[in-house]
Design a protein around this motif. Structure first.
Motif, PDB file in Angstrom:
ATOM      1  N   SER A 253      28.479 -23.746 -23.102  1.00  0.00           N
ATOM      2  CA  SER A 253      29.277 -23.801 -24.327  1.00  0.00           C
ATOM      3  C   SER A 253      28.518 -23.232 -25.526  1.00  0.00           C
ATOM      4  O   SER A 253      29.122 -22.752 -26.485  1.00  0.00           O
ATOM      5  CB  SER A 253      29.689 -25.244 -24.595  1.00  0.00           C
ATOM      6  OG  SER A 253      28.568 -26.119 -24.473  1.00  0.00           O
ATOM      7  N   GLU A 271      29.494 -30.291 -32.062  1.00  0.00           N
ATOM      8  CA  GLU A 271      28.542 -30.738 -31.032  1.00  0.00           C
ATOM      9  C   GLU A 271      28.004 -32.107 -31.437  1.00  0.00           C
ATOM     10  O   GLU A 271      27.429 -32.252 -32.514  1.00  0.00           O
ATOM     11  CB  GLU A 271      27.412 -29.707 -30.895  1.00  0.00           C
ATOM     12  CG  GLU A 271      26.235 -30.148 -30.047  1.00  0.00           C
ATOM     13  CD  GLU A 271      26.586 -30.585 -28.628  1.00  0.00           C
ATOM     14  OE1 GLU A 271      27.026 -29.750 -27.843  1.00  0.00           O
ATOM     15  OE2 GLU A 271      26.410 -31.792 -28.317  1.00  0.00           O
ATOM     16  N   SER A 340      31.861 -31.224 -21.545  1.00  0.00           N
ATOM     17  CA  SER A 340      31.699 -31.203 -20.082  1.00  0.00           C
ATOM     18  C   SER A 340      32.628 -32.204 -19.396  1.00  0.00           C
ATOM     19  O   SER A 340      32.168 -33.167 -18.780  1.00  0.00           O
ATOM     20  CB  SER A 340      30.249 -31.508 -19.710  1.00  0.00           C
ATOM     21  OG  SER A 340      29.504 -30.343 -19.731  1.00  0.00           O
ATOM     22  N   HIS A 342      34.130 -31.945 -16.764  1.00  0.00           N
ATOM     23  CA  HIS A 342      33.984 -32.021 -15.301  1.00  0.00           C
ATOM     24  C   HIS A 342      33.135 -33.246 -14.955  1.00  0.00           C
ATOM     25  O   HIS A 342      33.058 -33.648 -13.808  1.00  0.00           O
ATOM     26  CB  HIS A 342      33.344 -30.741 -14.752  1.00  0.00           C
ATOM     27  CG  HIS A 342      31.909 -30.582 -15.127  1.00  0.00           C
ATOM     28  ND1 HIS A 342      31.488 -29.926 -16.249  1.00  0.00           N
ATOM     29  CD2 HIS A 342      30.781 -31.032 -14.528  1.00  0.00           C
ATOM     30  CE1 HIS A 342      30.173 -29.966 -16.323  1.00  0.00           C
ATOM     31  NE2 HIS A 342      29.713 -30.635 -15.295  1.00  0.00           N
ATOM     32  N   ARG A 549      41.076 -23.441 -12.349  1.00  0.00           N
ATOM     33  CA  ARG A 549      40.256 -22.457 -13.041  1.00  0.00           C
ATOM     34  C   ARG A 549      40.384 -21.090 -12.366  1.00  0.00           C
ATOM     35  O   ARG A 549      41.392 -20.432 -12.557  1.00  0.00           O
ATOM     36  CB  ARG A 549      38.807 -22.936 -13.114  1.00  0.00           C
ATOM     37  CG  ARG A 549      38.107 -22.373 -14.302  1.00  0.00           C
ATOM     38  CD  ARG A 549      36.827 -23.062 -14.592  1.00  0.00           C
ATOM     39  NE  ARG A 549      35.730 -22.459 -13.869  1.00  0.00           N
ATOM     40  CZ  ARG A 549      34.466 -22.838 -14.033  1.00  0.00           C
ATOM     41  NH1 ARG A 549      34.174 -23.826 -14.848  1.00  0.00           N
ATOM     42  NH2 ARG A 549      33.507 -22.256 -13.381  1.00  0.00           N
TER      43      ARG A 549
HETATM   44  N1  LIG Z   1      31.670 -20.934 -20.740  1.00  0.00           N
HETATM   45  C1  LIG Z   1      32.433 -20.696 -19.717  1.00  0.00           C
HETATM   46  O1  LIG Z   1      32.763 -19.551 -19.422  1.00  0.00           O
HETATM   47  C2  LIG Z   1      32.935 -21.789 -18.896  1.00  0.00           C
HETATM   48  C3  LIG Z   1      33.724 -21.445 -17.864  1.00  0.00           C
HETATM   49  C4  LIG Z   1      34.242 -22.438 -17.126  1.00  0.00           C
HETATM   50  C5  LIG Z   1      33.956 -23.728 -17.409  1.00  0.00           C
HETATM   51  N2  LIG Z   1      33.163 -24.070 -18.413  1.00  0.00           N
HETATM   52  C6  LIG Z   1      32.961 -25.480 -18.617  1.00  0.00           C
HETATM   53  O2  LIG Z   1      32.604 -25.815 -19.927  1.00  0.00           O
HETATM   54  C7  LIG Z   1      31.946 -27.101 -19.901  1.00  0.00           C
HETATM   55  C8  LIG Z   1      30.704 -27.068 -20.725  1.00  0.00           C
HETATM   56  O3  LIG Z   1      29.621 -26.467 -20.039  1.00  0.00           O
HETATM   57  P1  LIG Z   1      28.127 -26.604 -20.567  1.00  0.00           P
HETATM   58  O4  LIG Z   1      27.223 -25.968 -19.614  1.00  0.00           O
HETATM   59  O5  LIG Z   1      28.061 -26.141 -21.968  1.00  0.00           O
HETATM   60  O6  LIG Z   1      27.935 -28.171 -20.530  1.00  0.00           O
HETATM   61  P2  LIG Z   1      26.933 -29.050 -21.378  1.00  0.00           P
HETATM   62  O7  LIG Z   1      27.062 -30.423 -20.839  1.00  0.00           O
HETATM   63  O8  LIG Z   1      25.615 -28.408 -21.424  1.00  0.00           O
HETATM   64  O9  LIG Z   1      27.526 -28.985 -22.866  1.00  0.00           O
HETATM   65  C9  LIG Z   1      28.657 -29.676 -23.297  1.00  0.00           C
HETATM   66  C10 LIG Z   1      28.369 -30.188 -24.682  1.00  0.00           C
HETATM   67  O10 LIG Z   1      29.505 -30.852 -25.213  1.00  0.00           O
HETATM   68  C11 LIG Z   1      29.042 -31.869 -26.091  1.00  0.00           C
HETATM   69  N3  LIG Z   1      30.120 -32.828 -26.312  1.00  0.00           N
HETATM   70  C12 LIG Z   1      30.641 -33.725 -25.436  1.00  0.00           C
HETATM   71  N4  LIG Z   1      31.642 -34.401 -25.980  1.00  0.00           N
HETATM   72  C13 LIG Z   1      31.788 -33.945 -27.243  1.00  0.00           C
HETATM   73  C14 LIG Z   1      32.695 -34.243 -28.282  1.00  0.00           C
HETATM   74  N5  LIG Z   1      33.665 -35.138 -28.113  1.00  0.00           N
HETATM   75  N6  LIG Z   1      32.574 -33.570 -29.448  1.00  0.00           N
HETATM   76  C15 LIG Z   1      31.593 -32.636 -29.635  1.00  0.00           C
HETATM   77  N7  LIG Z   1      30.711 -32.313 -28.662  1.00  0.00           N
HETATM   78  C16 LIG Z   1      30.819 -32.942 -27.467  1.00  0.00           C
HETATM   79  C17 LIG Z   1      27.854 -32.447 -25.339  1.00  0.00           C
HETATM   80  O11 LIG Z   1      26.976 -33.130 -26.204  1.00  0.00           O
HETATM   81  C18 LIG Z   1      27.238 -31.220 -24.709  1.00  0.00           C
HETATM   82  O12 LIG Z   1      26.153 -30.699 -25.446  1.00  0.00           O
HETATM   83  C19 LIG Z   1      31.705 -27.439 -18.438  1.00  0.00           C
HETATM   84  O13 LIG Z   1      32.681 -28.336 -17.971  1.00  0.00           O
HETATM   85  C20 LIG Z   1      31.852 -26.086 -17.793  1.00  0.00           C
HETATM   86  O14 LIG Z   1      32.185 -26.176 -16.449  1.00  0.00           O
HETATM   87  C21 LIG Z   1      32.623 -23.118 -19.165  1.00  0.00           C
END
Ligand SMILES: NC(=O)c1ccc[n+]([C@@H]2O[C@H](COP(=O)([O-])OP(=O)(O)OC[C@H]3O[C@@H](n4cnc5c(N)ncnc54)[C@H](O)[C@@H]3O)[C@@H](O)[C@H]2O)c1
Length: 668
Positions: A253, A271, A340, A342, A549
């Motif tokens: 993200s 965040e 996240s 998932h 997805r």
């Molecule tokens: N970027 C893409 O292309 C892509 C594609 C498919 C899926 N995803 C999905 O996106 C999600 C995020 O992936 P990631 O690697 O960044 O995960 P991550 O866990 O590293 O980051 C998610 C962030 O969201 C924050 N967060 C959680 N709840 C929150 C809220 N209510 N308000 C504000 N912030 C909040 C967390 O503190 C965390 O830092 C995963 O489920 C991933 O599978 C991303």
């Protein structure tokens, strides 16, 4: 002892001392305490089987401590003291360069500059593991250093089962992660069997050694966000001065603000974890940090007036932002979410009425109450999005299971038919019909010499290939070529390389093959200083079956099957991949997806040329065939074109049924 000697040694012959300082300031969250006393005994028995009996007494106490404190046994004392990063390929002790290439990619996935929780062997996504523990890492590296070209290493969810005799044309490594008997694939099954040390969540490119840091995700996010704006802006209007609101500055993200800047919009990304927000700010991936909601709304209004290109991180809960923007009547043009979800009950999504620290405590002390709070917030979150979309916001699900978990929480997220969601996923609306159906997907490569000059040359070669293919590209795929030619021209200036010298772009089967052949020729001619490792994200045309997805734009009912991903991994393995992987779980969660990938070393040889042509062709066209059989028009056109080009390809095409044939039947 040198790095090479330590690798060859595997588990050290004398017991290393207990680690006191881990060195990482971002340890993995404590996992749910799920094991019974009997199961804890089993977990210890399982962990201790890597070590000689005389160490068991000392290690058992420490491992139980880790299990009680962290919910897992990471065996931190065995973490090696050498620096872990993608060293150039010649630095790995090996019998075959193919094994050295795999070692390089493992090191890259565990590099503290890249990995999210390096001490716990987690690369990204909160739980995307390369190995379950440090013993598995040590034994795997040792096997790789010994293996010859007539052996294959079989990896069971991080555990190196062993080297088995095979042949030079076989993959050197076969990876499976989290493969379960289907009935044992509920979230708590991951908690239990991971805590027992018998399975792991490999995410997509974590447990398959193909993560290249955030660059991959910046590219995918740029393609997605720019096309999201194209859906609502008319006459090629620019996204300048228009707001993209989202959440998450974590592993993947964290790419959103950077991608937003490349797309030239105003990005607001909330965040809750100040550490994550600060990290992205320090890296220069987000322009402004704000922790007051009033300050945020004022700053965004100013950016709209001045039509700025700016990315703003709000340290706080995203629900607060949706609410404030609604009250302040700030128009959000494009909205999404990358928390996240998932992993909703263990730190993936934070409730809005608790502080970050309170949430972290509650999810362990009272998981049921924490779950209830998450679900309450999801309902509120959805209601606010509904209010914004009524004002014209284009909202899409970013593949993080937002729609799925909101519906499970009972939020108002279903469409009028009571079956579909109100909002599309980014694959349904954007990546599926615009990219995957035509075979465009995230092809990537790593220059194994570690030289930045090699990366420059491969950028140039890839750009020339794309420009030459663009000349005769049909109108339905021209935009993909244009976006990716622009991307590769600007890629160096965007300074996205962290860790290995890697690059990503979207290309179709023909593009991937032509680029790879040109790289192989450059290796052969000595223009590149070392071989090239090819791979891709699993988030692609063929490798991943994921109904919410990657395969969410499959509408013939087959999106809940996983035949495509299984065919892909088997098909790639005998067509020349250096390693292949197949995982349960990935971006959308345990039990929700099967995804696979490959890695391939190209060394300038004729053998490499044949392998890359055969494997890349199948790796893309497998998925196009399936998408075509599902009646996706773009895929039907693409596979027909491919059959014209490749006479030995014969794909079963669907006959379309006229609606009137079914309309006249009485189905009751
Ligand atoms: N970027 C893409 O292309 C892509 C594609 C498919 C899926 N995803 C999905 O996106 C999600 C995020 O992936 P990631 O690697 O960044 O995960 P991550 O866990 O590293 O980051 C998610 C962030 O969201 C924050 N967060 C959680 N709840 C929150 C809220 N209510 N308000 C504000 N912030 C909040 C967390 O503190 C965390 O830092 C995963 O489920 C991933 O599978 C991303």
């Amino acid at each position: 002892m040198t790095f090479a000697d330590q690798i060859k040694q595997g588990i050290p012959s004398t017991l290393p001392g207990k680690l006191t300082d881990l060195g990482s300031d971002n340890p993995a969250p404590k996992r749910k305490a799920i094991l019974t006393t009997d199961e804890k005994q089993l977990a210890l028995r399982n962990a201790l089987r890597y070590f000689p009996q005389e160490w068991h007494s000392e290690l058992s106490t420490e491992f139980l401590e880790e299990l009680n404190t962290d919910g897992r046994i990471y065996m931190r004392r065995f973490k090696p003291n050498y620096k872990i990063y993608a060293r150039p390929i010649q630095e790995y002790p090996c019998q075959t360069k193919q094994a050295a290439a795999i070692m390089l990619m493992i090191q890259n996935n565990l590099d503290p500059n890249i990995a999210q929780h390096p001490d716990e062997l987690i690369t990204y996504g909160g739980n995307g593991a390369v190995f379950q523990n440090w013993a598995q890492y040590l034994v795997t590296m040792q096997y790789l250093s010994e293996m010859t070209e007539v052996q294959t290493l079989h990896m069971y969810s991080g555990h190196p089962m062993g080297l088995f005799p095979s042949s030079p044309s076989a993959p050197r490594v076969i990876v499976t992660n989290g493969m379960m008997i289907p009935n044992y694939s509920k979230p708590d099954d991951w908690e239990r069997y991971n805590a027992l040390g018998v399975t792991q969540y490999g995410q997509m490119t974590a447990g398959s050694y193909m993560y290249i840091g955030p660059q991959g995700i910046v590219h995918g996010t740029t393609i997605t966000v720019i096309n999201a704006f194209r859906k609502i802006l008319e006459n090629h209007e620019s996204p300048r001065g228009k707001v993209f609101l989202t959440a998450g500055l974590g592993g993947m993200s964290g790419a959103q603000p950077k991608a937003g800047n490349i797309c030239e919009c105003i990005t607001v990304c909330a965040e809750v974890n100040p550490h994550a927000a600060n990290k992205r700010y320090e890296q220069g991936w987000v322009d402004v940090l704000i922790d007051s909601i009033d300050e945020l709304t004022a700053r965004v209004k100013q950016a709209i007036t001045n039509k700025e290109i700016v990315s703003i991180a709000f340290i706080g809960n995203v629900v607060e932002v949706w609410e404030a923007f609604y009250l302040e009547e700030i128009m959000v043009h494009v909205g999404s979410d990358q928390t996240s979800l998932h992993n909703p009950w263990a730190g993936g999504y934070y409730p809005s009425d608790l502080s970050y620290e309170e949430s972290n405590r509650l999810m362990v002390s009272n998981p049921d109450l924490f779950k209830a709070k998450v679900q309450e917030t999801l309902i509120k979150h959805t209601n606010l999005i509904n209010q914004h979309t009524a004002r014209g916001t284009y909202f899409f699900d970013y593949g993080n299971a937002f729609l799925l978990e909101s519906s499970r929480a009972g939020a108002d997220i279903l469409a009028d038919n009571g079956i579909d969601f109100k909002y599309p996923s980014y694959v349904q609306d954007i990546l599926g019909p615009m990219c995957f159906d035509y075979g465009f997907g995230p092809f990537r490569w790593v220059c194994a010499s570690g030289d930045a000059s090699d990366l420059d040359l491969t950028d140039k070669i890839a750009c020339e290939v794309l420009e030459s293919l663009r000349v005769n590209a049909t109108p339905d795929i021209s935009q993909q070529f244009d976006d990716n030619i622009k991307w590769i021209k600007e890629a160096k200036a965007n300074r996205l390389v962290v860790g290995s010298q890697a690059r990503i772009l979207y290309a179709d089967s023909q593009g991937r093959i032509e680029i790879a052949k040109a790289f192989n020729q450059a290796v052969k001619d000595g223009k590149l200083n070392g071989p090239v490792i090819l791979g891709r994200d699993h988030h692609d045309v063929s490798g991943t079956d994921s109904p919410y997805r990657e395969t969410s734009n499959i509408y013939d009912g087959s999106k809940f099957t996983a035949d495509m991903a299984i065919h892909n991994v088997i098909g790639d393995s005998f067509r020349g991949a250096t390693w292949v992987s197949i995982h349960n779980g990935g971006g959308v969660g345990w039990g929700e997806v099967i995804n696979g990938g490959f890695g391939m070393l190209i060394d300038g040889s004729e053998d490499a040329n044949q392998r890359l042509e055969s494997m890349l062709f199948y790796d893309v066209n497998n998925g196009i065939s399936r998408r075509s059989w599902a009646r996706n028009q773009g895929a039907i056109d693409a596979i027909k074109r491919e059959m014209e080009r490749t006479k030995s390809l014969k794909v079963t095409l669907p006959n379309l049924v006229d609606d009137s044939v079914l309309d006249r039947l009485d189905f009751v």
